[in-house]
Design an enzyme around this catalytic site. Structure first.
Site, PDB file in Angstrom:
ATOM      1  N   TYR A 131       4.218  -3.042  -0.187  1.00 16.76           N
ATOM      2  CA  TYR A 131       2.966  -3.542   0.375  1.00 16.76           C
ATOM      3  C   TYR A 131       2.457  -4.728  -0.412  1.00 16.76           C
ATOM      4  O   TYR A 131       2.961  -5.035  -1.503  1.00 16.76           O
ATOM      5  CB  TYR A 131       1.917  -2.423   0.429  1.00 16.76           C
ATOM      6  CG  TYR A 131       1.314  -2.039  -0.919  1.00 16.76           C
ATOM      7  CD1 TYR A 131       2.051  -1.335  -1.868  1.00 16.76           C
ATOM      8  CD2 TYR A 131       0.014  -2.407  -1.244  1.00 16.76           C
ATOM      9  CE1 TYR A 131       1.487  -0.992  -3.092  1.00 16.76           C
ATOM     10  CE2 TYR A 131      -0.557  -2.064  -2.458  1.00 16.76           C
ATOM     11  CZ  TYR A 131       0.185  -1.363  -3.378  1.00 16.76           C
ATOM     12  OH  TYR A 131      -0.359  -1.039  -4.585  1.00 16.76           O
ATOM     13  N   ARG A 133       6.161 -12.378  -3.512  1.00 10.03           N
ATOM     14  CA  ARG A 133       6.375 -11.073  -4.156  1.00 10.03           C
ATOM     15  C   ARG A 133       6.822 -10.024  -3.150  1.00 10.03           C
ATOM     16  O   ARG A 133       7.655  -9.164  -3.469  1.00 10.03           O
ATOM     17  CB  ARG A 133       5.109 -10.616  -4.882  1.00 10.03           C
ATOM     18  CG  ARG A 133       5.337  -9.325  -5.677  1.00 10.03           C
ATOM     19  CD  ARG A 133       4.151  -8.950  -6.524  1.00 10.03           C
ATOM     20  NE  ARG A 133       2.977  -8.689  -5.734  1.00 10.03           N
ATOM     21  CZ  ARG A 133       1.745  -8.492  -6.236  1.00 10.03           C
ATOM     22  NH1 ARG A 133       1.566  -8.536  -7.551  1.00 10.03           N
ATOM     23  NH2 ARG A 133       0.728  -8.257  -5.454  1.00 10.03           N
ATOM     24  N   ARG A 192      15.657  11.988   9.351  1.00 14.97           N
ATOM     25  CA  ARG A 192      15.487  12.095   7.911  1.00 14.97           C
ATOM     26  C   ARG A 192      16.831  12.206   7.204  1.00 14.97           C
ATOM     27  O   ARG A 192      17.617  13.117   7.503  1.00 14.97           O
ATOM     28  CB  ARG A 192      14.605  13.307   7.579  1.00 14.97           C
ATOM     29  CG  ARG A 192      14.240  13.412   6.106  1.00 14.97           C
ATOM     30  CD  ARG A 192      13.246  14.537   5.844  1.00 14.97           C
ATOM     31  NE  ARG A 192      12.903  14.604   4.438  1.00 14.97           N
ATOM     32  CZ  ARG A 192      13.655  15.207   3.500  1.00 14.97           C
ATOM     33  NH1 ARG A 192      14.770  15.825   3.853  1.00 14.97           N
ATOM     34  NH2 ARG A 192      13.275  15.200   2.228  1.00 14.97           N
ATOM     35  N   LYS A 231       6.512  -3.392  -5.727  1.00 13.33           N
ATOM     36  CA  LYS A 231       5.206  -2.948  -5.228  1.00 13.33           C
ATOM     37  C   LYS A 231       5.407  -1.943  -4.096  1.00 13.33           C
ATOM     38  O   LYS A 231       5.204  -2.249  -2.917  1.00 13.33           O
ATOM     39  CB  LYS A 231       4.383  -4.151  -4.784  1.00 13.33           C
ATOM     40  CG  LYS A 231       2.899  -3.866  -4.674  1.00 13.33           C
ATOM     41  CD  LYS A 231       2.112  -5.158  -4.620  1.00 13.33           C
ATOM     42  CE  LYS A 231       0.671  -4.953  -4.266  1.00 13.33           C
ATOM     43  NZ  LYS A 231      -0.068  -4.112  -5.204  1.00 13.33           N
ATOM     44  N   GLU A 239      -0.179  -1.100 -18.089  1.00 10.97           N
ATOM     45  CA  GLU A 239      -1.132  -1.774 -17.200  1.00 10.97           C
ATOM     46  C   GLU A 239      -2.137  -0.746 -16.704  1.00 10.97           C
ATOM     47  O   GLU A 239      -2.068   0.431 -17.050  1.00 10.97           O
ATOM     48  CB  GLU A 239      -0.401  -2.440 -16.025  1.00 10.97           C
ATOM     49  CG  GLU A 239       0.409  -1.473 -15.176  1.00 10.97           C
ATOM     50  CD  GLU A 239       1.211  -2.152 -14.070  1.00 10.97           C
ATOM     51  OE1 GLU A 239       0.826  -3.240 -13.613  1.00 10.97           O
ATOM     52  OE2 GLU A 239       2.235  -1.555 -13.658  1.00 10.97           O
TER      53      GLU A 239
END
Ligand code: PMP
Length: 284
Positions: free
Chosen positions: A32, A51, A99, A147, A179
């Site tokens: 995301y 990114r 799945r 991310k 972070e």
């Protein structure tokens, strides 16, 4: 009611649907971006899309999206939702299929979801009063540079912080800060040096981090990119965090002990002002 974008369709938020077989839902197999909106314009859009492409490549998500089309979707949602200040959230999933841990044979189209969220970014109360943070072990997976939507650990620790009356959590590995739950972490030493962890697989390569370090350089501030210890944090003159949704926010208290004089620091405040000005000027 907001307009949202789901897999090719603009729809009302209460009508939006995704498959229960979507791998973002079943495996956290999705990445995301969150892009800030100021005055109805996007801050650092190109860097966020760079990114996004990197995150997708790292996860072997080969089928991407055209950047002009992504910009159009961002702009359409901002316009339709009359968003002046806030965020656009974008999520790309590997798509929907039966799945299976193995995705090597999968040929489904990737999923794409975007929505807007109104938020006062400039008038953030944390900027004026400073954040209280707590520290916690960094028990996330080893690829925090990607991310992904696998945000459970960060979400658990952020909730712990709130329950303890703090605003956020900073994560530590081997006695050094990595972070924040959803932001990059910095200290300012008594010699006015800014220290922040170097880029690696341990942290997200923040878009705001890059912009703020560029501005700090313009202000002739000394920047040292290395890990800093919990002790250095406790003895720092200032501390602050950066993120697309928080800009620059001072930290004034760590695990109940004040940082510096317990007030938002001058350097953090100056960087916040110049970041807001620069972002407004460059937004698209
Ligand atoms: N680190 C983490 C773990 C984050 O989730 C975020 C925000 N998404 C950041 C740092 C800051 O990145 P950016 O400046 O690009 O928002």
């Amino acid at each position: 009611m907001r307009t949202v974008y789901v897999n090719g369709v603009y729809t009302s938020e209460d009508q939006a649907q995704i498959s229960i077989f979507d791998r973002g839902f079943l495996f956290g197999d999705a990445v995301y971006e969150v892009t800030a909106v100021m005055n109805g314009m996007l801050v650092d859009f190109e860097a966020h899309m760079d990114r996004l492409e990197r995150s997708m490549a790292e996860l072997d998500m080969v089928r991407g999206f055209e950047r002009p089309a992504l910009l159009t979707i961002h702009k359409t949602l901002i316009k339709n939702n009359n968003l002046q200040e806030g965020l656009v959230y974008l999520q790309v999933t590997r798509g929907a299929a039966d799945r299976d841990f193995d995705f090597s044979e999968m040929d489904a189209a990737p999923g794409l979801v975007l929505f807007t969220q109104a938020k006062a970014l400039d008038a953030n109360p944390l900027a004026a009063r400073g954040q209280k943070i707590i520290l916690a072990d960094d028990l996330r997976w080893g690829r925090s540079d990607i991310k992904t939507v696998q945000l459970l650990y960060a979400s658990l620790m952020k909730t712990r912080a709130k329950r303890q009356g703090a605003d956020d959590v900073w994560l530590c590995r081997d006695g050094k800060i990595t972070e924040g739950s959803s932001n990059n972490a910095y200290i300012v030493t008594h010699r006015n040096e800014i220290i922040t962890r170097e880029l690696s697989t341990d942290i997200l390569h923040g878009i705001t981090r890059a912009s703020v370090l560029r501005l700090a350089e313009l202000h002739q501030l000394k920047i040292i990119e290395r890990a800093f210890s919990v002790e250095e944090l406790r003895n720092a003159k200032e501390a602050f965090s950066t993120s697309a949704s928080g800009f620059v926010n001072p930290v004034v208290n760590v695990d109940g002990a004040v940082i510096g004089d317990g007030q938002p620091g001058h350097i953090a405040s100056a960087l916040r002002s110049s970041y807001v000005a620069a972002s407004e000027a460059a937004a698209v």
